[in-house]
Design an enzyme around this catalytic site. Sequence first.
Site, PDB file in Angstrom:
ATOM      1  CE  LYS A  38      -4.048   1.918   2.437  1.00  0.00           C
ATOM      2  NZ  LYS A  38      -4.961   1.745   3.590  1.00  0.00           N
ATOM      3  CB  SER A  86      -8.210   3.737   2.401  1.00  0.00           C
ATOM      4  OG  SER A  86      -7.405   3.062   3.366  1.00  0.00           O
ATOM      5  CB  SER A 122      -8.617   0.861   5.234  1.00  0.00           C
ATOM      6  OG  SER A 122      -9.416   2.002   5.130  1.00  0.00           O
TER       7      SER A 122
END
Length: 506
Positions: free
Chosen positions: A89, A164, A188
């Site tokens: 990420k 997210s 997330s």
Amino acid sequence: MTDSTATTDGTAVIRLTAAETAAKIASGELTAVEVTEAHLARIEAVDEKVHAFLHVDREGALAQARAVDAKRAAGEKLGPLAGVPLALKDIFTTEGVPTTVGSKILEGWLPPYDATVTKRLKDAGVVILGKTNMDEFAMGSSTENSAYGPTGNPWDLTRIPGGSGGGSSAAIASFQAPLAIGTDTGGSIRQPAAVTGTVGVKPTYGGVSRYGMVAFSSSLDQGGPCARTVLDAALLHEVMAGHDPLDSTSVDAPVPPVVEAARNGSVTGMRIGIVKQFRGDGYQAGVLQRFDEAVEVLRGLGAEVVEVDCPSFDLALSAYYLIAPSECSSNLARFDAMRYGLRVGDDGTHSAEDVTALSREAGFGDEVKRRIMLGTYALSSGYYDAYYGSAQKVRTLITRDFEAAFGQVDVLISPTTPTTAFPIGERADDPMAMYLADLCTIPANLAGNAAMSLPCGLAPEDGLPVGLQIIAPAMKDDRLYQVGAAVEAAFVEKWGHQLIEEAPSL
Ligand code: GLN
């Protein structure tokens, strides 16, 4: 399928689990370079459509793979994930490799150091393929708040992959990587896992270092593993977790025995609590149907399942949307255009204050601005007690509800998110509707306990993945894997491995 490499038994390299891949590299059936090239080819073939990656580090990945192959050739022992590719990420700093947090404000920034998570992955021989798309500063539930455009859900590219961390979940669901890393402030990791039919774990708060992980809400943020199987998630958990003196909230205790638990799935004799509050209006019928079937599966495996009342959970969403924006308004003050990233108006005619204001105006998106304003308001003198103070009291009540519940049961379960993946655009202009996606995940962040989402079948009405959430007490992360592995085995027996067998190939 566009796989260029197959194993000796004909299985496509990209469809292997991380555990299988590592075993084949250790035995010499595959080299780490072959495995990396197969995944880079897959990215090349499908990521134009999926948009899971913001940056692919082709050279860095191949160099890491070559190092693993050289280590093996020299007769050195390889770690359990050596040579396995991973999608990271874009919230973790990577030395010399762009880190944007999905924001224009950090466009072009090359971090001078690795996050502790990044460093541990590299030390373990994990091959970092690149950085994945995300909602700007991890604020969102759909990845639509990314400044670089949305990511598609590999099950249906017109739908959201969760957020997210939608880039990480989409990367593993589309076989661009067997492993990924996410961060979970309010859901997330778990909500993207649920809507893409993958496994995601939010470890106990403090279990994984936050050093080098760009801060959103420091008392809630937690990095964790994303994978296609429970065992793979456990292997990654073990590599990334553990005490870090560089993070003052890092827990100084041994990592719970997650891999052992994942290898010994069982719920026999366990007491499992269904959270009464996580049901009702707003829950999709097919999500509840699959959840009820999961409860029956658990009973069939020998668990005692009881209903548990957690009345303060009804207040969790409201408390979260005061605490998280408050911490964000403070954390994001550092993006002042002086230290890193975008700088607007630096032409000699503006004051330093104006440059900061112009840069923040241009660099932050709408959701980030909304949260900074909300948080600044909630923390302002005169309102602090009414808003931030009250939210902290609710947080204590939620922690007490968990304590009472874990006095009666070993783990709690619920649907991970009330609906399956919604269409891109459907909630983009409706922040309240977007916030509801995290209704079931937020309490575990507020209390700091460990939680997992794993696949729980497909909803009958739309054929899209449903997630089952398991919540364990703090530092009992191993229970997630013990229960998760048992449920996963039962589901694979019932339906086959749906992600591998039914997920639409791109
Ligand atoms: N969707 C939640 C939010 O927008 C949670 C995000 C997260 O866990 N990073 O804040």
